[in-house]
Write an enzyme that holds these catalytic residues in place. Structure first.
Site, PDB file in Angstrom:
ATOM      1  NE  ARG A 230      -1.839   4.975  12.368  1.00  0.00           N
ATOM      2  CZ  ARG A 230      -1.731   4.568  11.102  1.00  0.00           C
ATOM      3  NH1 ARG A 230      -0.543   4.575  10.500  1.00  0.00           N
ATOM      4  NH2 ARG A 230      -2.804   4.168  10.442  1.00  0.00           N
TER       5      ARG A 230
ATOM      6  CB  ALA B   6       0.058  -4.043   6.970  1.00  0.00           C
TER       7      ALA B   6
ATOM      8  CG  ASN C 175       7.143   2.053   5.607  1.00  0.00           C
ATOM      9  OD1 ASN C 175       6.566   1.172   6.250  1.00  0.00           O
ATOM     10  ND2 ASN C 175       6.652   3.268   5.456  1.00  0.00           N
TER      11      ASN C 175
ATOM     12  CG  ASN D 252      -1.940  -1.165   1.118  1.00  0.00           C
ATOM     13  OD1 ASN D 252      -2.580  -1.372   0.090  1.00  0.00           O
ATOM     14  ND2 ASN D 252      -2.008  -1.964   2.164  1.00  0.00           N
TER      15      ASN D 252
ATOM     16  CG  HIS E 205       6.930   2.392  10.731  1.00  0.00           C
ATOM     17  ND1 HIS E 205       6.335   1.455   9.945  1.00  0.00           N
ATOM     18  CD2 HIS E 205       7.764   1.727  11.569  1.00  0.00           C
ATOM     19  CE1 HIS E 205       6.772   0.261  10.302  1.00  0.00           C
ATOM     20  NE2 HIS E 205       7.642   0.395  11.283  1.00  0.00           N
TER      21      HIS E 205
HETATM   22  C1  DQA Z   1       3.312   2.417   8.074  1.00  0.00           C
HETATM   23  C2  DQA Z   1       2.549   2.078   9.369  1.00  0.00           C
HETATM   24  C3  DQA Z   1       1.910   0.719   9.270  1.00  0.00           C
HETATM   25  O1  DQA Z   1       1.220   0.405  10.463  1.00  0.00           O
HETATM   26  C4  DQA Z   1       0.917   0.681   8.122  1.00  0.00           C
HETATM   27  O2  DQA Z   1       0.362  -0.600   7.983  1.00  0.00           O
HETATM   28  C5  DQA Z   1       1.523   1.146   6.842  1.00  0.00           C
HETATM   29  C6  DQA Z   1       2.420   2.299   6.858  1.00  0.00           C
HETATM   30  C7  DQA Z   1       3.889   3.847   8.115  1.00  0.00           C
HETATM   31  O3  DQA Z   1       4.676   4.152   7.221  1.00  0.00           O
HETATM   32  O4  DQA Z   1       3.544   4.645   8.975  1.00  0.00           O
HETATM   33  O5  DQA Z   1       1.213   0.630   5.781  1.00  0.00           O
HETATM   34  O6  DQA Z   1       4.398   1.527   7.961  1.00  0.00           O
END
Ligand code: DQA
Length: 151
Positions: free
Chosen positions: A107, A77, A74, A10, A100
């Site tokens: 969070r 998830a 990074n 993502n 991150h």
């Molecule tokens: C993330 C934080 C993760 O928890 C999330 O699933 C992401 C992005 C971040 O860059 O803050 O996809 O890694």
């Protein structure tokens, strides 16, 4: 010095996904920022992004054969679920920084676990895209024997 910048699921949707957490800049904007920083600091940089856990494991293994000196990752998830990514980083023994974009520690509970962190030399959270650049600088300093505390 060769640094591989990896992004998990993502993160190709940056700029579209949840701007309150990840901002309005795109994945291409991120790559452009990193490329510029690499040029300025004299580092060779390559990129890998995938939405698939196994593809990320393959890319970490490939980094070993490509003689990569450091990884900035990074894992998205997969941070919170993947023992396979942890084992991959342990397998190659390449200094790896976990990044991150958002402040994961503020969070949901399920984001408080990071498997890959156990194999990382440093973790950077909540600094937006700048976290990737800080990770690159840390790896460069580490290679030159100048890095301080990774925490
Ligand atoms: C993330 C934080 C993760 O928890 C999330 O699933 C992401 C992005 C971040 O860059 O803050 O996809 O890694």
């Amino acid at each position: 010095m060769k640094i591989l910048v990896m992004n998990g699921p993502n993160l190709n949707m940056l700029g579209i996904r949840e701007p309150a957490h990840y901002g309005r800049e795109t994945y291409e904007d991120l790559l452009a920022l990193i490329r510029r920083h690499a040029e300025e600091t004299g580092v060779e940089v390559s990129f890998f992004q995938s939405n698939h856990e196994g593809a990320l494991v393959d890319a970490i293994q490939q980094a070993y054969f490509d003689k990569v000196d450091g990884i900035v990752i990074n894992p998205g998830a997969y941070t919170h679920t993947s023992v396979a990514l942890l084992d991959a980083v342990k397998s190659v023994s390449i200094p790896t920084v976990e990044v991150h974009i958002s402040k994961v520690e503020e969070r949901e509970d399920f984001r408080q676990v990071s498997y890959i962190r156990l194999a990382c030399v440093k973790t950077i959270t909540g600094k937006g895209f700048a976290g990737y650049l800080e990770g690159m600088d840390f790896l460069k300093a580490l290679a030159e024997g100048e890095a301080g505390d990774g925490c």
